[in-house]
Design an enzyme around this catalytic site. Sequence first.
Site, PDB file in Angstrom:
ATOM      1  NE  ARG A   1      38.276  36.570  42.936  1.00 37.61           N
ATOM      2  CZ  ARG A   1      37.829  37.068  41.775  1.00 37.61           C
ATOM      3  NH1 ARG A   1      37.696  38.373  41.612  1.00 37.61           N
ATOM      4  NH2 ARG A   1      37.509  36.265  40.771  1.00 37.61           N
TER       5      ARG A   1
ATOM      6  CG  HIS B   1      40.563  33.074  37.866  1.00 41.17           C
ATOM      7  ND1 HIS B   1      39.651  32.566  38.791  1.00 41.17           N
ATOM      8  CD2 HIS B   1      39.936  34.130  37.260  1.00 41.17           C
ATOM      9  CE1 HIS B   1      38.546  33.291  38.739  1.00 41.17           C
ATOM     10  NE2 HIS B   1      38.688  34.227  37.827  1.00 41.17           N
TER      11      HIS B   1
ATOM     12  CD  GLN C   1      36.762  33.334  33.694  1.00 36.69           C
ATOM     13  OE1 GLN C   1      36.315  33.999  34.622  1.00 36.69           O
ATOM     14  NE2 GLN C   1      36.089  33.146  32.558  1.00 36.69           N
TER      15      GLN C   1
ATOM     16  CG  ASP D   1      43.221  38.626  32.631  1.00 40.27           C
ATOM     17  OD1 ASP D   1      42.307  39.472  32.697  1.00 40.27           O
ATOM     18  OD2 ASP D   1      43.640  38.017  33.627  1.00 40.27           O
TER      19      ASP D   1
ATOM     20  CB  CYS E   1      38.646  35.889  32.515  1.00 36.10           C
ATOM     21  SG  CYS E   1      39.796  37.162  33.093  1.00 36.10           S
TER      22      CYS E   1
ATOM     23  NE  ARG F   1      33.769  31.772  36.696  1.00 39.97           N
ATOM     24  CZ  ARG F   1      34.420  32.622  37.498  1.00 39.97           C
ATOM     25  NH1 ARG F   1      34.938  33.729  36.994  1.00 39.97           N
ATOM     26  NH2 ARG F   1      34.597  32.361  38.780  1.00 39.97           N
TER      27      ARG F   1
HETATM   28  N1  NVA Z   1      44.185  38.536  36.053  1.00 44.17           N
HETATM   29  C1  NVA Z   1      43.049  39.226  36.579  1.00 44.17           C
HETATM   30  C2  NVA Z   1      41.834  38.372  36.521  1.00 44.17           C
HETATM   31  C3  NVA Z   1      40.574  39.018  37.016  1.00 44.17           C
HETATM   32  C4  NVA Z   1      39.385  38.139  36.930  1.00 44.17           C
HETATM   33  C5  NVA Z   1      43.331  39.640  38.011  1.00 44.17           C
HETATM   34  O1  NVA Z   1      43.897  38.832  38.771  1.00 44.17           O
HETATM   35  O2  NVA Z   1      43.034  40.779  38.369  1.00 44.17           O
HETATM   36  N1   CP Z   2      36.421  36.745  35.651  1.00 44.34           N
HETATM   37  C1   CP Z   2      36.251  36.952  36.973  1.00 44.34           C
HETATM   38  O1   CP Z   2      36.726  36.169  37.827  1.00 44.34           O
HETATM   39  O2   CP Z   2      35.549  38.052  37.259  1.00 44.34           O
HETATM   40  P1   CP Z   2      35.322  38.693  38.707  1.00 44.34           P
HETATM   41  O3   CP Z   2      36.644  39.289  39.124  1.00 44.34           O
HETATM   42  O4   CP Z   2      34.279  39.727  38.458  1.00 44.34           O
HETATM   43  O5   CP Z   2      34.892  37.620  39.656  1.00 44.34           O
END
Ligand code: NVA
Ligand code: CP
Length: 304
Positions: free
Chosen positions: A105, A132, A135, A220, A260, A288
Site C-alpha cells: 500500500r 484500490h 476493495q 468514498d 469501502c 474483504r
Molecule cells: N479513497 C480512500 C480509500 C481508503 C480505503 C483513500 O485512498 O484514502
Molecule cells: N477499505 C479499506 O481499504 O480500508 P483500510 O484503509 O482500513 O484498509
Amino acid sequence: MKTVRHFKSLLDINRKEFLRIIERAITLKNDSKNNVTHNIFNNKTMAMIFKKNSTRTRVAFETAMSKMGGHAIFLSSDTTQMSRGENISDTGKVLSGMVDIILIRTHNHNEVVELAKHSSVPVINGLTEKFHPCQLLADMQTFYEEKGNFEDKKIAWVGDGCNMCNSYINAAKLLNFQLKISTPSGCEPDKKTLSLASDNVELCDLPGKAVEDCDLVTTDVWTSMGDESDVEKRKQLFRGFQINQHLFDKAKHDAIFMHCLPAYRGEEVESDVIDGKRSRVWQQAQNRLFTSQALIEFLLNESE
Ligand code: NVA
Ligand code: CP
C-alpha cells in the site's frame, strides 16, 4: 518457465478470473461458517508493505494467511530500511527471494509497477492513489450476493473521482455493468481509465441524475490519504455530493448502499443511510477477508 501473476489493478485479471475469485470467496465464506478449514497456504509467507495506514486491508490479508495455514509479516515504511531510502526495486528483489507473495500500500502507483517488475513472486496492490482493486473484489462479491448478476445492472458513484472510483470504472468494463459517476468539477476520475471503459461509464453533472434508477449507490471519503492539505476546501467543494436519504430515494426501491470505509458520517454519507436497512457496508467489509483468501490462492496457483 514460471509465470508470475500480479494484481496491480483489476486489469491484470479477465472477466472469467474476476468471477472465479468472487465465486471462490463465496465458497470460502460458507466454509468458514461451517468451520471447514483449509491449510493450503502451509509454509507460505506474505510480506505486507504499508506506507499508508490501514485497518481492513491489513487485518483481511493477515487473517487470510493465518486462516489458511500461512504467515504474514507487516512491514511499515518507517521501521524498515525503506525509511533510509532503500528503493522499491532492491526491496522487491530481496523480499521475493524469501517470501511467496507481497502486498504493498503506497502513495505512488508507479512503485507497485516497479515492485512487480523486480519481484519473482506475485505483487498485490493494497491501495495506491490511483487504484484500490482489492476493495472492488469485496464490493463485487457483495453486489453479486445481493443482486445475483452484473450484466443489466446500474451502479452510481457519487463523490470524489479517487482510487475507488477508478477501480469501479475498471470493474464496469470487466463485468459489463453501467456505471454513472457524479463528481464536482475538477475531481473527475483518471482520463485514461475512463477512456478504456467508455461503453460502460457515463459522467453526470448532477448526483441525482447518477443515482436515478440504479441498483447500488456508492461513495468514498471526500479527502483520500495524501490529499489532507485540502480538507477544508474539499468540504466546500463536495457539498451537494453527500449521500443522504433524499438522494438515496432517487435510486431503485431495492437499491443498496456501499462504502469501502472508513466513513465520515455527516460528510460524504449521513448516518441514516450508512446505518439504514439497505446499507451493506458491514457485509462488504467482512467480504474483504474472503476475497483476500481467494485472491492469494488465485495468484499462487496461477504463478506455479
Ligand atoms: N479513497 C480512500 C480509500 C481508503 C480505503 C483513500 O485512498 O484514502
Ligand atoms: N477499505 C479499506 O481499504 O480500508 P483500510 O484503509 O482500513 O484498509
